[in-house]
Design a protein around this motif. Structure first.
Motif, PDB file in Angstrom:
ATOM      1  N   ILE A  18      66.466  34.285  29.025  1.00  0.00           N
ATOM      2  CA  ILE A  18      65.111  33.719  28.973  1.00  0.00           C
ATOM      3  C   ILE A  18      64.277  34.442  30.020  1.00  0.00           C
ATOM      4  O   ILE A  18      64.791  34.872  31.059  1.00  0.00           O
ATOM      5  N   TYR A  19      62.998  34.574  29.737  1.00  0.00           N
ATOM      6  CA  TYR A  19      62.080  35.224  30.685  1.00  0.00           C
ATOM      7  C   TYR A  19      61.025  34.225  31.144  1.00  0.00           C
ATOM      8  O   TYR A  19      60.424  33.509  30.340  1.00  0.00           O
ATOM      9  N   VAL A  20      60.806  34.184  32.451  1.00  0.00           N
ATOM     10  CA  VAL A  20      59.750  33.355  33.045  1.00  0.00           C
ATOM     11  C   VAL A  20      58.886  34.251  33.916  1.00  0.00           C
ATOM     12  O   VAL A  20      59.408  34.981  34.770  1.00  0.00           O
ATOM     13  N   ASN A  21      57.571  34.213  33.685  1.00  0.00           N
ATOM     14  CA  ASN A  21      56.654  34.992  34.516  1.00  0.00           C
ATOM     15  C   ASN A  21      55.922  34.046  35.452  1.00  0.00           C
ATOM     16  O   ASN A  21      55.189  33.157  35.000  1.00  0.00           O
ATOM     17  N   ASP A  22      56.134  34.211  36.736  1.00  0.00           N
ATOM     18  CA  ASP A  22      55.450  33.386  37.733  1.00  0.00           C
ATOM     19  C   ASP A  22      54.614  34.253  38.671  1.00  0.00           C
ATOM     20  O   ASP A  22      54.327  33.864  39.793  1.00  0.00           O
ATOM     21  N   ALA A  23      54.258  35.455  38.186  1.00  0.00           N
ATOM     22  CA  ALA A  23      53.518  36.407  39.027  1.00  0.00           C
ATOM     23  C   ALA A  23      52.182  36.754  38.381  1.00  0.00           C
ATOM     24  O   ALA A  23      51.995  37.858  37.862  1.00  0.00           O
ATOM     25  N   PHE A  24      51.240  35.827  38.425  1.00  0.00           N
ATOM     26  CA  PHE A  24      49.915  36.109  37.875  1.00  0.00           C
ATOM     27  C   PHE A  24      49.297  37.320  38.563  1.00  0.00           C
ATOM     28  O   PHE A  24      48.580  38.103  37.954  1.00  0.00           O
ATOM     29  N   SER A  25      49.595  37.502  39.842  1.00  0.00           N
ATOM     30  CA  SER A  25      49.016  38.591  40.626  1.00  0.00           C
ATOM     31  C   SER A  25      49.367  39.962  40.070  1.00  0.00           C
ATOM     32  O   SER A  25      48.687  40.944  40.359  1.00  0.00           O
ATOM     33  N   ALA A  26      50.433  40.050  39.274  1.00  0.00           N
ATOM     34  CA  ALA A  26      50.824  41.327  38.671  1.00  0.00           C
ATOM     35  C   ALA A  26      50.563  41.343  37.167  1.00  0.00           C
ATOM     36  O   ALA A  26      50.941  42.294  36.482  1.00  0.00           O
ATOM     37  N   ALA A  27      49.903  40.306  36.670  1.00  0.00           N
ATOM     38  CA  ALA A  27      49.735  40.157  35.223  1.00  0.00           C
ATOM     39  C   ALA A  27      48.705  41.116  34.630  1.00  0.00           C
ATOM     40  O   ALA A  27      48.604  41.252  33.411  1.00  0.00           O
ATOM     41  N   SER A  63      58.416  44.667  33.704  1.00  0.00           N
ATOM     42  CA  SER A  63      58.789  43.334  34.188  1.00  0.00           C
ATOM     43  C   SER A  63      57.689  42.300  34.004  1.00  0.00           C
ATOM     44  O   SER A  63      57.924  41.103  34.217  1.00  0.00           O
ATOM     45  N   THR A  64      56.490  42.723  33.615  1.00  0.00           N
ATOM     46  CA  THR A  64      55.399  41.768  33.419  1.00  0.00           C
ATOM     47  C   THR A  64      55.008  41.613  31.956  1.00  0.00           C
ATOM     48  O   THR A  64      54.513  40.566  31.552  1.00  0.00           O
ATOM     49  N   GLU A  65      55.218  42.669  31.167  1.00  0.00           N
ATOM     50  CA  GLU A  65      54.825  42.629  29.761  1.00  0.00           C
ATOM     51  C   GLU A  65      55.992  42.933  28.825  1.00  0.00           C
ATOM     52  O   GLU A  65      56.198  42.237  27.830  1.00  0.00           O
TER      53      GLU A  65
END
Length: 397
Positions: free
Chosen positions: A141-150, A156-158
Motif C-alpha cells: 500500500i502507498y501513503v503520501n504524507d508529503a504535500f511539500s513534495a507533491a 516516490s510522489t507520483e
C-alpha cells in the motif's frame, strides 16, 4: 477533490505500507535543529503502526543529484525520528535492492523503518519506471504524507501512487482540506494577503488570486512596484520598475473580476536598512528621494485590519514589511495578531504558508492560532497559483 485517506484503511496487520514523508529538516553537525517536519508526520506513522502496519518510510534529503552523498544521508534523521516517535526506527542503507529488502523483511507488525535518501538514485527525480517498480516491490500500500513534495512528479510522489493502492496521510489530508477551504470552496468574503520582495516571483500567484478572492492586500517590496506603476515616487525602495506593465495588467484584471486591491497609503521609511535605523512615517505620495520604504504605516495597518474584520476566509503568503528587523515588523505583527484573534474566536478561517510566512507568523506569536499553517513552501505556492500538483492528482480517487 476526492481522495482516499487513512480512514479507508482498516486491518493492516502484516501489510507493508510505503509512506512518503518530508524529513528534509535543517541539520547542523549531524543534529536536527528544527524538528517541525518530523513532528508533522508522527500522527500518520503512529496511526499506521497502531493498525499493525509494517511502516516503510520514504524521504529525500537535500539535492544529491542522483548520487550517494554521505552528508545527505538520512541516517542521522532516523535517529532523531526514533527519539520523537518514542520507538525504534530501523534504517536501510538504500531505498531499493537487497539492503532495503532485508530491512523491510525483518519488520514485524507495528514496526517502523526509514529507507535511505530516494534522491541518491537518478530514477527518483526522473520518475523512471524501473526505479518506481523497484521501490513499489517493497510495499503493498502507498501513503503520501508529503504535500511539500507533491508539486514534483517523482517516483516516490507520483510513480508509486500509480502502482499501489494510494491514500493520503493525515498531514496531506489536513493540507488538502485547509487549501480547499481557502480557495476551492471558501466562505466569503475571501481576503488574500500577499507580501514579499519581488513581484517577479509571484506573477502567477497574483494573477490567479485576483480571479478567486474578494480582497487582495499587497505588501512588502512588491507593493512598491505597484505604487510605482500608479505613478508614485518610491525613492530608493526595492522596486521592479520594469514590471510596471505587469502590475498595471494585474490591477486591471482585479478590477474586471471585482477584486479589491489594497495597497499602502502610508509608509515607514529610512535611509539605512538596519535595525532601529532612524525612520519616519510619510504618505506614499511623499516618499523622500533618498529614503526606502521598509514597512507600511499606521493608516495602512488600519486598512488591513478592517479588511481582516470583513473577511470570513484569509489566505496569507509573505510579510508586509521588513519584519526581520525592528521596528519594521510592526505591520506584519499587528495584522498577524489580529488575524489570529479572529481565528481563535471562530470568526475567520485562516490559512498561511510559503516563503518567509511561517517565520513571520512565529515572530508575531500568531502561528498557533491560525486555522492552518503550511510548511510546504513551493507546493503551497503552486497550489495558490492554480497549478496542477502531480503528487496530489495521483491520489485522486
Amino acid at each position: 477533490m476526492s481522495f482516499k485517506s487513512l480512514d479507508d484503511l482498516d486491518d493492516l496487520s502484516g501489510r507493508r505500507v510505503l509512506t512518503r514523508v518530508d524529513l528534509n529538516v535543517p541539520m547542523d553537525g549531524g543534529r536536527v535543529t528544527d524538528a517541525t517536519r518530523i513532528e508533522r508526520v508522527l500522527p500518520t506513522i503512529r496511526e499506521l503502526a497502531g493498525k499493525g502496519a509494517r511502516v516503510v518510510l520514504l524521504a529525500h534529503f537535500g539535492r544529491p543529484k542522483g548520487q550517494a552523498v554521505a552528508d545527505m544521508s538520512l541516517a542521522p534523521v532516523a535517529k532523531a525520528l526514533s527519539e520523537h516517535l518514542g520507538r525504534p526506527v530501523a534504517f536501510a542503507s538504500d531505498c531499493i535492492g537487497d539492503a532495503a529488502r532485508s530491512v523491510v523483511d525483518a519488520l514485524g507488525d507495528g514496526d517502523v523503518a526509514l529507507l535511505e535518501n530516494t534522491r541518491f538514485h537518478a530514477g527518483e527525480e526522473k520518475n523512471e519506471a524501473a526505479f518506481a517498480d523497484a521501490v513499489a516491490s517493497l510495499g503493498d500500500i502507498y501513503v503520501n504524507d508529503a504535500f511539500s513534495a507533491a508539486h514534483r512528479a517523482h517516483a516516490s510522489t507520483e510513480g508509486l501512487a500509480r502502482r499501489l493502492p494510494a491514500h493520503a496521510g493525515r498531514t496531506m489530508q489536513a493540507e488538502l482540506e485547509a487549501l480547499g477551504a481557502a480557495l476551492t470552496t471558501p466562505v466569503r468574503p475571501v481576503l488574500a494577503v500577499v507580501g514579499g520582495a519581488k513581484v517577479s516571483s509571484k506573477i502567477d500567484l497574483l494573477e490567479n488570486l485576483v480571479k478567486k478572492v474578494d480582497m487582495l492586500v499587497i505588501g512588502g517590496g512588491m507593493a512598491n512596484t505597484f505604487l510605482a506603476a500608479k505613478g508614485k515616487d518610491v525613492g530608493k525602495s526595492l522596486c521592479e520598475h520594469d514590471l510596471a506593465d505587469t502590475a498595471t495588467r494585474i490591477l486591471k484584471a482585479a478590477e474586471a473580476s471585482g477584486c479589491e486591491i489594497i495597497l499602502p497609503v502610508d509608509a515607514v521609511v529610512a535611509r539605512e536598512f538596519k535595525a532601529h535605523a532612524a525612520n519616519e512615517t510619510v504618505s506614499v505620495d511623499e516618499v523622500p528621494a533618498d529614503a526606502m520604504i521598509l514597512d507600511v504605516g499606521p493608516a495602512s495597518i488600519a486598512t488591513v485590519v478592517a479588511a481582516i474584520d470583513k473577511a470570513k476566509t484569509l489566505v496569507w503568503n509573505g510579510p508586509l514589511g521588513a519584519f526581520e528587523i525592528e521596528p519594521f515588523d510592526k505591520a506584519t505583527v499587528a495584522a498577524a495578531r489580529h488575524a489570529a484573534e479572529r481565528s481563535k474566536a471562530g470568526a475567520l478561517t485562516s490559512v498561511a504558508g510559503g516563503g518567509d510566512t511561517v517565520a513571520a507568523l512565529n515572530h508575531a506569536g500568531a502561528a498557533e492560532a491560525f486555522s492552518y499553517v503550511s510548511t510546504a513552501g513551493g507546493a503551497f505556492l503552486e497550489w495558490l497559483e492554480g497549478k496542477d500538483l502531480p503528487g496530489v492528482s495521483a491520489l485522486q480517487a
